[in-house]
Write a protein that holds these residues in place. Structure first.
Motif, PDB file in Angstrom:
ATOM      1  N   ALA A 163      -9.464 -34.058  -3.101  1.00 19.22           N
ATOM      2  CA  ALA A 163      -8.293 -33.179  -3.151  1.00 19.22           C
ATOM      3  C   ALA A 163      -8.276 -32.201  -1.993  1.00 19.22           C
ATOM      4  CB  ALA A 163      -8.258 -32.424  -4.482  1.00 19.22           C
ATOM      5  N   ARG A 164      -9.407 -31.633  -1.670  1.00 21.26           N
ATOM      6  CA  ARG A 164      -9.459 -30.645  -0.592  1.00 21.26           C
ATOM      7  C   ARG A 164      -9.150 -31.287   0.762  1.00 21.26           C
ATOM      8  NH1 ARG A 164      -7.882 -26.771  -1.932  1.00 21.26           N
ATOM      9  NH2 ARG A 164      -9.067 -25.350  -0.653  1.00 21.26           N
ATOM     10  N   VAL A 165      -9.571 -32.548   0.936  1.00 19.55           N
ATOM     11  CA  VAL A 165      -9.278 -33.260   2.185  1.00 19.55           C
ATOM     12  C   VAL A 165      -7.806 -33.671   2.232  1.00 19.55           C
ATOM     13  CG1 VAL A 165      -9.777 -35.343   3.538  1.00 19.55           C
ATOM     14  CG2 VAL A 165     -11.659 -34.021   2.527  1.00 19.55           C
ATOM     15  N   VAL A 166      -7.275 -34.176   1.108  1.00 18.72           N
ATOM     16  CA  VAL A 166      -5.865 -34.581   1.070  1.00 18.72           C
ATOM     17  C   VAL A 166      -4.950 -33.412   1.394  1.00 18.72           C
ATOM     18  CG1 VAL A 166      -4.003 -35.300  -0.500  1.00 18.72           C
ATOM     19  CG2 VAL A 166      -6.150 -36.562  -0.453  1.00 18.72           C
ATOM     20  N   LEU A 167      -5.296 -32.230   0.922  1.00 16.01           N
ATOM     21  CA  LEU A 167      -4.474 -31.043   1.182  1.00 16.01           C
ATOM     22  C   LEU A 167      -4.695 -30.477   2.591  1.00 16.01           C
ATOM     23  CD1 LEU A 167      -4.757 -29.238  -2.272  1.00 16.01           C
ATOM     24  CD2 LEU A 167      -2.829 -30.572  -1.375  1.00 16.01           C
ATOM     25  N   THR A 168      -5.578 -31.111   3.333  1.00 14.83           N
ATOM     26  CA  THR A 168      -5.978 -30.686   4.687  1.00 14.83           C
ATOM     27  C   THR A 168      -6.516 -29.252   4.725  1.00 14.83           C
ATOM     28  OG1 THR A 168      -3.749 -30.012   5.429  1.00 14.83           O
ATOM     29  CG2 THR A 168      -4.400 -32.323   5.818  1.00 14.83           C
ATOM     30  N   ASP A 169      -7.067 -28.816   3.609  1.00 17.15           N
ATOM     31  CA  ASP A 169      -7.738 -27.515   3.569  1.00 17.15           C
ATOM     32  C   ASP A 169      -9.154 -27.627   4.123  1.00 17.15           C
ATOM     33  OD1 ASP A 169      -5.592 -26.098   2.536  1.00 17.15           O
ATOM     34  OD2 ASP A 169      -6.166 -26.489   0.463  1.00 17.15           O
ATOM     35  N   HIS A 170      -9.704 -28.853   4.090  1.00 16.25           N
ATOM     36  CA  HIS A 170     -11.058 -29.100   4.595  1.00 16.25           C
ATOM     37  C   HIS A 170     -11.134 -30.479   5.217  1.00 16.25           C
ATOM     38  CE1 HIS A 170     -13.006 -25.528   3.014  1.00 16.25           C
ATOM     39  NE2 HIS A 170     -12.332 -25.694   1.895  1.00 16.25           N
ATOM     40  N   THR A 171     -12.136 -30.629   6.066  1.00 12.36           N
ATOM     41  CA  THR A 171     -12.445 -31.938   6.632  1.00 12.36           C
ATOM     42  C   THR A 171     -13.432 -32.644   5.701  1.00 12.36           C
ATOM     43  OG1 THR A 171     -14.357 -31.132   7.864  1.00 12.36           O
ATOM     44  CG2 THR A 171     -12.203 -31.012   8.971  1.00 12.36           C
ATOM     45  N   VAL A 172     -13.649 -33.920   5.956  1.00 13.76           N
ATOM     46  CA  VAL A 172     -14.638 -34.674   5.179  1.00 13.76           C
ATOM     47  C   VAL A 172     -16.011 -34.022   5.316  1.00 13.76           C
ATOM     48  CG1 VAL A 172     -15.830 -36.900   4.985  1.00 13.76           C
ATOM     49  CG2 VAL A 172     -13.336 -36.840   5.277  1.00 13.76           C
ATOM     50  N   ALA A 173     -16.370 -33.615   6.524  1.00 16.42           N
ATOM     51  CA  ALA A 173     -17.674 -32.969   6.737  1.00 16.42           C
ATOM     52  C   ALA A 173     -17.803 -31.682   5.928  1.00 16.42           C
ATOM     53  CB  ALA A 173     -17.880 -32.680   8.223  1.00 16.42           C
TER      54      ALA A 173
END
Length: 194
Positions: A163-173
C-alpha cells in the motif's frame, strides 16, 4: 475497488496509530495472566501515550499547515512530529515504571521507544516507512508472546508495504528497510527485556 483506493484503506486501517492502540492490549492480556482490569489499565496507558496523544499532535499540526498531512510524507517535516512522539512515549514509560507495570509492558514500551529512536535517526538522512516498521515490529512482538502461529500476520505486513508503495509514499527499499527495522530493533529489545 482499484489499487489506489485499496491502498488508502490499508494505509488507514493498518496504520501505526491503529496498530499501536491494539498491540498493547495483546501484550497486556498476556502480561497480566488474562485479567481484564489490569489488561485494560496497562494497555490504555500505552495506547494513549504511544498512539492517541502523538496522533492528536500530528493531526493538529497537519490542520494548521505545519506538515503535509497526518502521515507527514515529507521527510524534512518528520523530525518535530517524531520528537513529540518521543516525549509522549517517555511520559508513558514513566507512568508504567512508577505504576509497577508488568515486565512485558515495560519491555513493549522500551522496544517501541528504541524503534522510534531508530526511525528518528534514519529519517535525518532517508525516509524509512514507519507504517512497515510498526506493522512488522508488532507482528514480531505477538509471535514472541503467543507463538509462531501468528506468523500468519506476515501477509498483513506485506499488504502494508504494498500500500505504501502503491500510494508512492515510499519506495520498495524504504518499506523493506522498515519491515526489517521493526523486528530487528523492536523485536530484539522486547525479547531482551521481557
Amino acid at each position: 475497488m482499484d489499487d489506489r483506493r485499496l491502498a488508502h484503506v490499508v494505509t488507514e486501517v493498518l496504520s501505526p496509530a491503529v496498530v499501536v492502540v491494539l498491540l498493547p492490549f495483546a501484550v497486556a492480556w498476556h502480561a497480566t495472566g488474562h485479567e481484564f482490569g489490569p489488561t485494560v489499565l496497562w494497555a490504555l496507558v500505552v495506547a494513549v501515550f504511544y498512539s492517541v496523544l502523538p496522533m492528536a499532535f500530528i493531526i493538529r499540526g497537519a490542520r494548521r499547515g505545519r506538515w503535509d498531512g497526518h502521515w507527514v510524507r515529507e521527510r524534512e517535516q518528520r523530525f518535530v512530529p517524531l520528537l513529540m512522539c518521543l516525549v509522549s512515549t517517555m511520559a508513558g514509560l514513566l507512568i508504567l515504571v512508577f505504576g509497577s507495570a508488568p515486565r512485558d509492558m515495560l519491555a513493549l514500551a522500551a522496544s517501541m521507544i528504541a524503534t522510534l529512536l531508530a526511525c528518528m535517526l534514519i529519517t535525518r538522512w532517508w525516509k524509512v516507512s514507519v507504517h512497515a516498521t510498526v506493522a512488522a515490529g508488532a507482528t514480531a512482538t505477538v509471535v514472541l508472546l503467543y507463538g509462531p502461529w501468528l506468523l500468519s500476520l506476515v501477509p498483513l505486513v506485506a499488504l502494508v508495504c504494498w500500500a505504501r508503495v502503491v500510494l508512492t509514499d515510499h519506495t520498495v527499499a524504504q518499506v523493506i528497510v522498515g519491515a526489517l527495522l521493526g523486528p530487528t530493533v523492536g523485536g530484539v529489545v522486547f525479547l531482551l527485556l521481557r
